[in-house]
Design an enzyme around this catalytic site. Sequence first.
Site, PDB file in Angstrom:
ATOM      1  N   ASP A 119     -24.800  -8.086 -20.044  1.00  0.00           N
ATOM      2  CA  ASP A 119     -23.502  -7.658 -19.527  1.00  0.00           C
ATOM      3  C   ASP A 119     -23.648  -6.937 -18.187  1.00  0.00           C
ATOM      4  O   ASP A 119     -22.832  -6.093 -17.834  1.00  0.00           O
ATOM      5  CB  ASP A 119     -22.789  -6.769 -20.545  1.00  0.00           C
ATOM      6  CG  ASP A 119     -23.526  -5.479 -20.835  1.00  0.00           C
ATOM      7  OD1 ASP A 119     -24.756  -5.424 -20.599  1.00  0.00           O
ATOM      8  OD2 ASP A 119     -22.893  -4.514 -21.291  1.00  0.00           O
ATOM      9  N   HIS A 163     -19.040 -13.363 -30.917  1.00  0.00           N
ATOM     10  CA  HIS A 163     -19.656 -13.734 -29.647  1.00  0.00           C
ATOM     11  C   HIS A 163     -18.733 -14.555 -28.744  1.00  0.00           C
ATOM     12  O   HIS A 163     -18.858 -14.491 -27.523  1.00  0.00           O
ATOM     13  CB  HIS A 163     -20.978 -14.465 -29.887  1.00  0.00           C
ATOM     14  CG  HIS A 163     -22.025 -13.556 -30.432  1.00  0.00           C
ATOM     15  ND1 HIS A 163     -22.698 -12.649 -29.650  1.00  0.00           N
ATOM     16  CD2 HIS A 163     -22.498 -13.388 -31.689  1.00  0.00           C
ATOM     17  CE1 HIS A 163     -23.545 -11.966 -30.394  1.00  0.00           C
ATOM     18  NE2 HIS A 163     -23.444 -12.389 -31.642  1.00  0.00           N
ATOM     19  N   ASP A 165     -21.906  -2.751 -14.996  1.00  0.00           N
ATOM     20  CA  ASP A 165     -22.314  -2.874 -16.390  1.00  0.00           C
ATOM     21  C   ASP A 165     -21.070  -2.686 -17.254  1.00  0.00           C
ATOM     22  O   ASP A 165     -20.320  -1.720 -17.059  1.00  0.00           O
ATOM     23  CB  ASP A 165     -23.357  -1.806 -16.721  1.00  0.00           C
ATOM     24  CG  ASP A 165     -23.971  -1.994 -18.090  1.00  0.00           C
ATOM     25  OD1 ASP A 165     -24.736  -2.961 -18.248  1.00  0.00           O
ATOM     26  OD2 ASP A 165     -23.684  -1.185 -18.983  1.00  0.00           O
ATOM     27  N   ASN A 202     -18.683  -7.772 -29.141  1.00  0.00           N
ATOM     28  CA  ASN A 202     -19.377  -8.805 -29.925  1.00  0.00           C
ATOM     29  C   ASN A 202     -19.360  -8.483 -31.414  1.00  0.00           C
ATOM     30  O   ASN A 202     -19.114  -9.360 -32.245  1.00  0.00           O
ATOM     31  CB  ASN A 202     -20.823  -8.962 -29.456  1.00  0.00           C
ATOM     32  CG  ASN A 202     -20.954  -9.839 -28.238  1.00  0.00           C
ATOM     33  OD1 ASN A 202     -20.125 -10.695 -27.978  1.00  0.00           O
ATOM     34  ND2 ASN A 202     -22.011  -9.625 -27.483  1.00  0.00           N
TER      35      ASN A 202
END
Length: 179
Positions: free
Chosen positions: A108, A78, A65, A73
Amino acid sequence: MHLAPLLAAGVPLLGWTTHSTALARRLATARRDPLTGLLTRDGFTTRAERLIRRHPERTTVLLIDLDDFKAVNDTHGHAAGDAVLTATARRLATWCGTDGIAARLGGDEFAAVVLDAEHRVPDLNDQLHHPVPFGTELLSVSASVGTSHPATLLLTEALSAADGQMYAAKPGARTARRR
């Protein structure tokens, strides 16, 4: 020789062959994440379970992760987030090599099942902490990695065990898990 019987049989066969080929391509595409090219959850699950069944004592299940991905972001946009995701996917796929499979499970979160990988996990950790080039900037990234050895576990149980380890490895080691 009359061609009519051959054409009568050949034309439908050609149509079905074309249809099956197109369908197979669409299914293969659906099992790949369009951004990273990695397997999606469905494609990963099928292949991971097969790899674990064939080599239960040699497999390591990993759950990865990205840490504070939302900040990338929010701060850089993005497109920067996409650059981080694709770089992570490339690094993970390269690390897995031919002895494993990698997937983007969503957002993610990534997963992998790899043979004989326990001694190589620190190298993956290092690779996932290298900055990612984006335009003229280098984006700082980090990831938390959890591992599990599913010799006696199902894939879902191994992923759950890796998930617990991954959250324990997160910066600040939050006690409350998300979900």
